[in-house]
Design an enzyme around this catalytic site. Sequence first.
Site, PDB file in Angstrom:
ATOM      1  CB  CYS A 107      -0.938   0.004   1.207  1.00 49.73           C
ATOM      2  SG  CYS A 107      -2.124  -1.363   1.209  1.00 49.73           S
ATOM      3  CG  HIS A 149      12.630  -1.627   2.716  1.00 52.99           C
ATOM      4  ND1 HIS A 149      12.359  -2.837   3.335  1.00 52.99           N
ATOM      5  CD2 HIS A 149      12.281  -1.781   1.412  1.00 52.99           C
ATOM      6  CE1 HIS A 149      11.882  -3.677   2.437  1.00 52.99           C
ATOM      7  NE2 HIS A 149      11.817  -3.064   1.264  1.00 52.99           N
ATOM      8  CG  HIS A 172      -4.076  20.443   4.447  1.00 50.82           C
ATOM      9  ND1 HIS A 172      -5.335  20.803   4.881  1.00 50.82           N
ATOM     10  CD2 HIS A 172      -3.548  21.549   3.842  1.00 50.82           C
ATOM     11  CE1 HIS A 172      -5.561  22.059   4.543  1.00 50.82           C
ATOM     12  NE2 HIS A 172      -4.500  22.536   3.924  1.00 50.82           N
ATOM     13  CG  HIS A 206      -2.630   3.492   3.546  1.00 60.11           C
ATOM     14  ND1 HIS A 206      -3.456   3.355   2.448  1.00 60.11           N
ATOM     15  CD2 HIS A 206      -2.469   2.234   4.049  1.00 60.11           C
ATOM     16  CE1 HIS A 206      -3.768   2.082   2.295  1.00 60.11           C
ATOM     17  NE2 HIS A 206      -3.186   1.385   3.250  1.00 60.11           N
ATOM     18  CG  ASN A 224      -6.918  -0.390   2.233  1.00 59.84           C
ATOM     19  OD1 ASN A 224      -6.312   0.200   1.350  1.00 59.84           O
ATOM     20  ND2 ASN A 224      -6.303  -1.084   3.180  1.00 59.84           N
TER      21      ASN A 224
END
Length: 528
Positions: free
Chosen positions: A241, A320, A407, A411, A444
């Site tokens: 995602c 990562h 703002h 996700h 989603n």
Amino acid sequence: MNENHIQSDHMNNTIHVTNKKLPNFLLSVRLKYVKLGYHYLISNAVYILILPVGLLAATSSSFSLTDLTLLYNHLLKFHFLSSTLFAALLIFLTTLYFTTRPRRIFLLDFACYKPDSSLICTRETFMDRSQRVGIFTEDNLAFQQKILERSGLGQKTYFPEALLRVPPNPCMSEARKEAETVMFGAIDAVLEKTGVNPKDIGILVVNCSLFNPTPSLSAMIVNKYKLRGNVLSYNLGGMGCSAGLISIDLAKQLLQVQPNSYALVVSTENITLNWYLGNDRSMLLSNCIFRMGGAAVLLSNRSSDRCRSKYQLIHTVRTHKGSDDNAFNCVYQREDNDDNKQIGVSLSKNLMAIAGEALKTNITTLGPLVLPMSEQLLFFATLVARKVFNVKKIKPYIPDFKLAFEHFCIHAGGRAVLDEIEKNLDLSEWHMEPSRMTLNRFGNTSSSSLWYELAYSEAKGRIKRGDRTWQIAFGSGFKCNSAVWRALRTIDPSKEKKKKTNPWIDEIHEFPVPVPRTSPVTSSSESR
């Protein structure tokens, strides 16, 4: 494994630890005012430093023209060589700066795909189709219903046509049809909004985690829009995602070395071939929350495009955690243990904890780039006190990111994730509204959800010139990525309505809507 209970247990543990000891409100108030004063002091430091220069200038105003002429001749006589060297050095450094500085990246516009109303999938429709396939056990149907009722999804999310049919028809041709419908719909809209000729696009980056056919999705786009033969085309798969921001970062890097170029970024996910038809509960959560959607973003490094662009890309930060085995395996596509060996995406018990660690690493990296100096000094001071001087009584200082951004586009991965981020970053309901309403209205939509959220803020008329927006997403790997944008102009919702390409614009007056903790499924026998 009941993922909903796992998330709830995790949240309950967090609340228990947080409320173990009540804070000293007197000290909290004092710290608040110290912090506020510190912020104003540092923020106005430039003006404080300029003050002596102003006084010097005021004093020099009493000099006569003759005095200034004599001073100039004196400097010219005794410092001609040093002045010449200084001028040469200044010219050299200026030239070096303009030839090596990073190119500015502009976002001309973006578009989010809004499926046809015939593809609306209510909670009742979802449960009806799940029951009709005749694969899920009664316990797992009840489990999916429980997840769905607590997911935060509303009654107008979208499902692909192949899965709404009775019986469903998940096959390669239908998956291609879904991908083409979503991608081409978003691309058509963004090209219409910007007026850019497809032949002028020099860079194409497409990301879709679970559907990677041959020819690739990027090849489909090249073929459909007849892009030029030397287009730099990339197709990112399996990156979860957060891949939308990875695509933005990749496009940014390519635009640094490709002058006067346009980059088209397309983010989507494919549901048709990824509806899990098995009874492993760790794989059933994805069925309940993922829905149909996609977005197309057009970037440019042309200076002449600044005046017509909406945003400028300021920062991208990628984190990562794949070197850690637990992080690598927490979102994992595999076959289940049933005889039919159905493929699904398994979510582990420690997903929330791993996401939290990735988020912490990412914002720790991003903080020094965006936070006011006052916040950085307070954070550094408490860190030194705790780590160097071992003063454990001092609590870790959590920077106020509301001082850095107007703002937030977080996700819309699920309600529990949004709840945790809202609490940890101390955000208000107003800040969380775009993410919560996107989850409610569209579900989603994976990597494209960030753009539905930004479109929501635009439709609400919230984006003003100079506003800073933080997009943050996380996904398999495990990765957490951020992008920071600055608005180059105030976005007028009335102009967006004329273009009819904002997915919210015709119904934005209906939002925000209340999202109860539980939304019961009223019937499991709906037919369409």
